[in-house]
Design a protein around this motif. Sequence first.
Motif, PDB file in Angstrom:
ATOM      1  N   ARG A  57       0.747  -1.099   0.190  1.00 48.94           N
ATOM      2  CA  ARG A  57      -0.115  -0.004  -0.055  1.00 48.94           C
ATOM      3  C   ARG A  57       0.829   1.252   0.164  1.00 48.94           C
ATOM      4  NH1 ARG A  57      -5.293   0.042   4.043  1.00 48.94           N
ATOM      5  NH2 ARG A  57      -4.110   1.892   4.115  1.00 48.94           N
ATOM      6  N   PRO A  58       1.978   1.437   0.654  1.00 44.25           N
ATOM      7  CA  PRO A  58       2.764   2.554   0.912  1.00 44.25           C
ATOM      8  C   PRO A  58       3.334   3.059  -0.577  1.00 44.25           C
ATOM      9  CG  PRO A  58       3.419   1.294   2.546  1.00 44.25           C
ATOM     10  CD  PRO A  58       2.561   0.499   1.780  1.00 44.25           C
ATOM     11  N   PHE A  59       3.739   1.879  -1.432  1.00 43.31           N
ATOM     12  CA  PHE A  59       4.324   1.955  -2.757  1.00 43.31           C
ATOM     13  C   PHE A  59       3.295   2.843  -3.665  1.00 43.31           C
ATOM     14  CE2 PHE A  59       6.721  -1.274  -0.237  1.00 43.31           C
ATOM     15  CZ  PHE A  59       7.725  -0.487  -0.246  1.00 43.31           C
ATOM     16  N   PHE A  60       2.063   2.018  -3.594  1.00 47.51           N
ATOM     17  CA  PHE A  60       0.712   2.195  -4.459  1.00 47.51           C
ATOM     18  C   PHE A  60       0.616   3.610  -4.233  1.00 47.51           C
ATOM     19  CE2 PHE A  60      -3.604   2.156  -5.920  1.00 47.51           C
ATOM     20  CZ  PHE A  60      -3.575   1.240  -6.989  1.00 47.51           C
ATOM     21  N   ASP A  61       0.309   4.092  -3.046  1.00 45.13           N
ATOM     22  CA  ASP A  61       0.014   5.479  -2.674  1.00 45.13           C
ATOM     23  C   ASP A  61       0.694   6.462  -3.213  1.00 45.13           C
ATOM     24  OD1 ASP A  61      -2.282   4.617  -1.188  1.00 45.13           O
ATOM     25  OD2 ASP A  61      -1.271   4.663   0.769  1.00 45.13           O
ATOM     26  N   GLU A  62       2.219   5.887  -3.052  1.00 42.87           N
ATOM     27  CA  GLU A  62       3.298   7.282  -3.408  1.00 42.87           C
ATOM     28  C   GLU A  62       3.145   7.274  -4.818  1.00 42.87           C
ATOM     29  OE1 GLU A  62       6.430   9.741  -3.233  1.00 42.87           O
ATOM     30  OE2 GLU A  62       4.731   9.159  -1.905  1.00 42.87           O
ATOM     31  N   VAL A  63       2.923   6.090  -5.744  1.00 41.36           N
ATOM     32  CA  VAL A  63       2.951   6.504  -7.241  1.00 41.36           C
ATOM     33  C   VAL A  63       1.869   7.355  -7.421  1.00 41.36           C
ATOM     34  CG1 VAL A  63       2.285   5.175  -9.450  1.00 41.36           C
ATOM     35  CG2 VAL A  63       3.773   4.080  -7.844  1.00 41.36           C
ATOM     36  N   PHE A  64       0.684   7.190  -6.770  1.00 41.57           N
ATOM     37  CA  PHE A  64      -0.393   8.157  -7.392  1.00 41.57           C
ATOM     38  C   PHE A  64      -0.271   9.541  -6.613  1.00 41.57           C
ATOM     39  CE2 PHE A  64      -2.331   3.951  -8.625  1.00 41.57           C
ATOM     40  CZ  PHE A  64      -2.656   4.331  -9.832  1.00 41.57           C
ATOM     41  N   ARG A  65       0.168   9.576  -5.636  1.00 41.20           N
ATOM     42  CA  ARG A  65       0.680  10.994  -5.000  1.00 41.20           C
ATOM     43  C   ARG A  65       1.529  11.459  -6.004  1.00 41.20           C
ATOM     44  NH1 ARG A  65       4.039  13.924  -2.720  1.00 41.20           N
ATOM     45  NH2 ARG A  65       5.858  12.632  -2.878  1.00 41.20           N
ATOM     46  N   GLN A  66       2.572  10.966  -6.554  1.00 43.46           N
ATOM     47  CA  GLN A  66       3.244  11.686  -7.573  1.00 43.46           C
ATOM     48  C   GLN A  66       2.935  12.123  -8.705  1.00 43.46           C
ATOM     49  OE1 GLN A  66       7.421  10.348  -7.892  1.00 43.46           O
ATOM     50  NE2 GLN A  66       7.493   9.931  -5.842  1.00 43.46           N
ATOM     51  N   VAL A  67       1.612  11.509  -9.164  1.00 45.44           N
ATOM     52  CA  VAL A  67       0.928  12.113 -10.601  1.00 45.44           C
ATOM     53  C   VAL A  67      -0.315  12.508 -10.108  1.00 45.44           C
ATOM     54  CG1 VAL A  67       1.981  10.095 -11.861  1.00 45.44           C
ATOM     55  CG2 VAL A  67      -0.185   9.811 -10.628  1.00 45.44           C
ATOM     56  N   ASP A  68      -0.344  13.299  -8.843  1.00 45.64           N
ATOM     57  CA  ASP A  68      -1.289  14.142  -8.416  1.00 45.64           C
ATOM     58  C   ASP A  68      -2.986  13.436  -8.369  1.00 45.64           C
ATOM     59  OD1 ASP A  68       0.276  16.260  -8.272  1.00 45.64           O
ATOM     60  OD2 ASP A  68       0.075  16.588 -10.324  1.00 45.64           O
ATOM     61  N   CYS A  69      -2.938  12.046  -7.918  1.00 43.12           N
ATOM     62  CA  CYS A  69      -4.154  11.462  -7.759  1.00 43.12           C
ATOM     63  C   CYS A  69      -4.344  11.002  -6.193  1.00 43.12           C
ATOM     64  CB  CYS A  69      -4.344  10.217  -8.539  1.00 43.12           C
ATOM     65  SG  CYS A  69      -4.206  10.278 -10.457  1.00 43.12           S
ATOM     66  N   GLN A  70      -5.548  10.601  -5.626  1.00 32.27           N
ATOM     67  CA  GLN A  70      -5.861  10.190  -4.313  1.00 32.27           C
ATOM     68  C   GLN A  70      -6.406   8.722  -4.283  1.00 32.27           C
ATOM     69  OE1 GLN A  70      -7.408  12.919  -5.770  1.00 32.27           O
ATOM     70  NE2 GLN A  70      -5.621  14.214  -5.261  1.00 32.27           N
ATOM     71  N   VAL A  71      -6.053   7.840  -3.415  1.00 30.81           N
ATOM     72  CA  VAL A  71      -6.197   6.723  -3.109  1.00 30.81           C
ATOM     73  C   VAL A  71      -7.340   6.349  -1.665  1.00 30.81           C
ATOM     74  CG1 VAL A  71      -5.334   4.208  -3.044  1.00 30.81           C
ATOM     75  CG2 VAL A  71      -4.247   5.810  -4.365  1.00 30.81           C
ATOM     76  N   GLU A  72      -8.204   5.810  -2.111  1.00 29.84           N
ATOM     77  CA  GLU A  72      -9.144   5.359  -0.862  1.00 29.84           C
ATOM     78  C   GLU A  72      -9.214   3.903  -0.741  1.00 29.84           C
ATOM     79  OE1 GLU A  72     -13.799   5.295   0.558  1.00 29.84           O
ATOM     80  OE2 GLU A  72     -13.195   6.784  -0.897  1.00 29.84           O
ATOM     81  N   TRP A  73      -8.302   3.448   0.305  1.00 29.49           N
ATOM     82  CA  TRP A  73      -8.605   1.858   0.664  1.00 29.49           C
ATOM     83  C   TRP A  73      -9.593   1.374   1.121  1.00 29.49           C
ATOM     84  CZ3 TRP A  73      -4.646  -0.899  -1.862  1.00 29.49           C
ATOM     85  CH2 TRP A  73      -3.568  -0.098  -2.467  1.00 29.49           C
ATOM     86  N   LEU A  74     -10.035   0.100   0.666  1.00 31.10           N
ATOM     87  CA  LEU A  74     -11.058  -0.567   1.286  1.00 31.10           C
ATOM     88  C   LEU A  74     -10.756  -1.791   2.148  1.00 31.10           C
ATOM     89  CD1 LEU A  74     -13.606  -0.574  -1.940  1.00 31.10           C
ATOM     90  CD2 LEU A  74     -13.366   1.214  -0.099  1.00 31.10           C
ATOM     91  N   MET A  75      -9.458  -2.002   2.049  1.00 31.63           N
ATOM     92  CA  MET A  75      -8.748  -3.302   2.805  1.00 31.63           C
ATOM     93  C   MET A  75      -7.460  -2.716   3.254  1.00 31.63           C
ATOM     94  SD  MET A  75      -9.507  -6.209  -0.293  1.00 31.63           S
ATOM     95  CE  MET A  75      -8.811  -7.576   0.590  1.00 31.63           C
ATOM     96  N   GLU A  76      -7.332  -3.615   4.353  1.00 34.92           N
ATOM     97  CA  GLU A  76      -5.778  -3.220   5.244  1.00 34.92           C
ATOM     98  C   GLU A  76      -4.750  -3.942   4.438  1.00 34.92           C
ATOM     99  OE1 GLU A  76      -5.547  -0.928   7.682  1.00 34.92           O
ATOM    100  OE2 GLU A  76      -7.897  -0.352   7.286  1.00 34.92           O
ATOM    101  N   GLU A  77      -3.659  -3.262   4.677  1.00 29.82           N
ATOM    102  CA  GLU A  77      -2.491  -4.103   4.523  1.00 29.82           C
ATOM    103  C   GLU A  77      -2.508  -5.368   5.181  1.00 29.82           C
ATOM    104  OE1 GLU A  77       1.536  -2.740   2.756  1.00 29.82           O
ATOM    105  OE2 GLU A  77      -0.728  -3.275   2.172  1.00 29.82           O
ATOM    106  N   GLY A  78      -1.890  -6.254   4.294  1.00 35.37           N
ATOM    107  CA  GLY A  78      -1.797  -7.583   5.112  1.00 35.37           C
ATOM    108  C   GLY A  78      -3.294  -8.447   4.949  1.00 35.37           C
TER     109      GLY A  78
END
Length: 299
Positions: A57-78
């Motif tokens: 999740r942290p890596f996925f979030d950072e990809v989209f942060r760097q391209v000016d998008c937002q992520v809303e997770w429905l599942m926890e890490e693990g």
Amino acid sequence: MATSTSLEHLLPPSWRQLITDWLKEDVPAFDYGGFVVGEDPQEAVLYGKSEGVLAGRPFFDEVFRQVDCQVEWLMEEGADVRPVCEVAFVRGPARKILLGERTALNILARCSGVASRAKRLTLLKEKQGYKGIIAGTRKTTPGFRLVEKYAMLVGGVDTHRMDLSSMIMLKDNHIWSQGSITKAVKKARSVGGFAMNIEVECRSEDEADEAIKAGADIIMLDNFTPDEFKATAKRLHERYNNVIGGAYPKRHFLIEASGGITEENIAQYFSPDVDVISLGAMTQSVPHVDFSLKICRKA
């Protein structure tokens, strides 16, 4: 097992630069497809399409942060992924969602694949009552080690050494260069000092004896059959750790099994005399967890 939040806090300050570099690799010049879809705000759904453990999740979030998008997770890490399920929403301009899509999915798929294997091994260990450590190795993908080691932690196994600077491991080529295990350990200790553990790869019980007497902290019995390994480990522990007095001074060390160990045969190595079981298969030939990202509606 550590929580996903605390695991993210393990990441070094430099990790975000990895994401920048991977995006640069994927888009070195013009983004032609992005020109086609334009800037309209959109919402995309991240679907889990095969079974596994969600990790990255942290890596996925950072990809989209760097391209000016937002992520809303429905599942926890693990969390367990059961296909087909909604895992997250990604919101932003259409071209920017697609700009980060492939890089983010590649990271998530492999990270989740490694975590899934790690989790299966963790559950097997618990089911069989094995009290030792299951660990990965340094057989990681160049440039992707941080993600794969992070995935091991999400799955509940030990990362083993992170790199050549983390622990001194003396293998056949190191020993050959010095002429003996004893000389190799002595030279390693002269620079590693008291703070660095020394592990020695041993191909026989006699080599293990020499490594223990030389002061090695971890004895790796390499490419033994399961029965040979367990019998040798038992004799070594009894000879040096469990017998007070006798011909040998009491010593403290760990015994590690390695070489040819897979998810399918690892249970054959479970034993009270086996302290660590490491396997390169933790990161090699690991099936990925399948995810897809579909733009579904305007945000």
